[in-house]
Design a protein around this motif. Sequence first.
Motif, mmCIF file in Angstrom:
data_model
loop_
_atom_site.group_PDB
_atom_site.id
_atom_site.type_symbol
_atom_site.label_atom_id
_atom_site.label_comp_id
_atom_site.label_asym_id
_atom_site.label_seq_id
_atom_site.Cartn_x
_atom_site.Cartn_y
_atom_site.Cartn_z
ATOM 1 N N HIS A 179 -7.657 -32.274 -46.497
ATOM 2 C CA HIS A 179 -7.326 -31.820 -45.526
ATOM 3 C C HIS A 179 -7.693 -32.514 -44.162
ATOM 4 O O HIS A 179 -8.064 -32.031 -43.220
ATOM 5 N N THR A 230 -6.638 -32.084 -39.675
ATOM 6 C CA THR A 230 -6.981 -30.295 -39.867
ATOM 7 C C THR A 230 -8.221 -30.636 -39.507
ATOM 8 O O THR A 230 -9.356 -30.815 -39.584
ATOM 9 N N GLN A 251 -11.637 -29.369 -40.351
ATOM 10 C CA GLN A 251 -12.003 -29.036 -41.897
ATOM 11 C C GLN A 251 -13.918 -28.391 -41.634
ATOM 12 O O GLN A 251 -14.153 -27.717 -43.228
#
Length: 373
Positions: free
Chosen positions: A89, A92, A94
């Motif tokens: 991820h 973005t 996390q």
Amino acid sequence: MDFVERELVEIRANCEKQIASSKIISCSATLVRVDLLPDRPNRTMTVCLRFPEDYPKSSAILVELKSRVYSDKLLAELTRLMDDYAREHLGTAQALLVLSFAQQYLLDNPLCVCLDEIKQLRMDIKGVENSQNVASQLKLRQRTSCVELIARGGSYVYRVTAAVPDSYPNQCVELRGQESNLPTVLVRYLNGQSREIARQCVEPPLRLSKEELAHFRPVRSLYRTLKFCLEATRDFHQELCPICNSTVLQAQPESMVLDEHADAFVERVYCGHLFHQGCLKLYLSEPPFPKGGKLCPAKRRHPRSDAQTYMGKGATAAATSAASGSQKKLDGAVCGIKLAHDRWVVNVKTAEARWAQKQARQRELEEVVDFLQ
């Protein structure tokens, strides 16, 4: 407001709402610290998160796990899984993702609280299989937080399920679902002794000083309990009768003697050794009759004569020392523990009287034979 600051605001606002049973301990640009499952002290885990300089574009959030309950191996493995999940991820936010991942892992795998014990049991089973080709098995039931052991010794099987409670290790495992094709006397012993071992792991002995009682701490009971069941089942079919020196159990369970009055019926005495009933009766009824009663004639002390054998190094050392002391008194010749059985409680005078009566009848029979000849 930069990316990290926006994520910190989101953590403060949504962490305890989105992730049930979580508690924020600290939340700053240098450290985010969250307790997972704080309402369950024996399952609590602390997650520490740090933001590297190039987060989140090219570096994942840094994860560190702490716990007084879970093993270092589990913490290391879960940290690795969270790192991999965070790298999936990149770009973005996390923090909430990895926190949710960690808590879901703990909820889906309740047996991870006893990971080291399970691994040790599997190693013990594998070692037995390699040396004796005994196919014992250990099955995990994560949904019900249970560990099922199928212990084998020759053609004999003992199956038991250990349920791990939420308060483990402060509360011992609950043993249930016992099934076996062993003689009833041995099944009762396995059931009773395994429960006693589990109880002793969490309950202090009655005769402790106040100081000793203050220092008593519960210990983990899963490995100790199932190790006993595994070893005892493995060895039963190999045990020899101390009198006739032949195996006590039949090679096949179908041939087991069920008549409790038969000579081949299996008996277990308090020191742990197994006897053929006929052999035991004969030994107890013949002289000499020592003043304190007859001692077990087995060539060594039974390895499972005491639950303390499975209670850790200190207790094991004490048991070993006591056993060696007993052996020294008897020059290491025999088990040396007084023979006792709940069905036969015979004092020395009664045994001598019975023997004298038996000899008198034998002499009478011989005289009759001589007269007829």
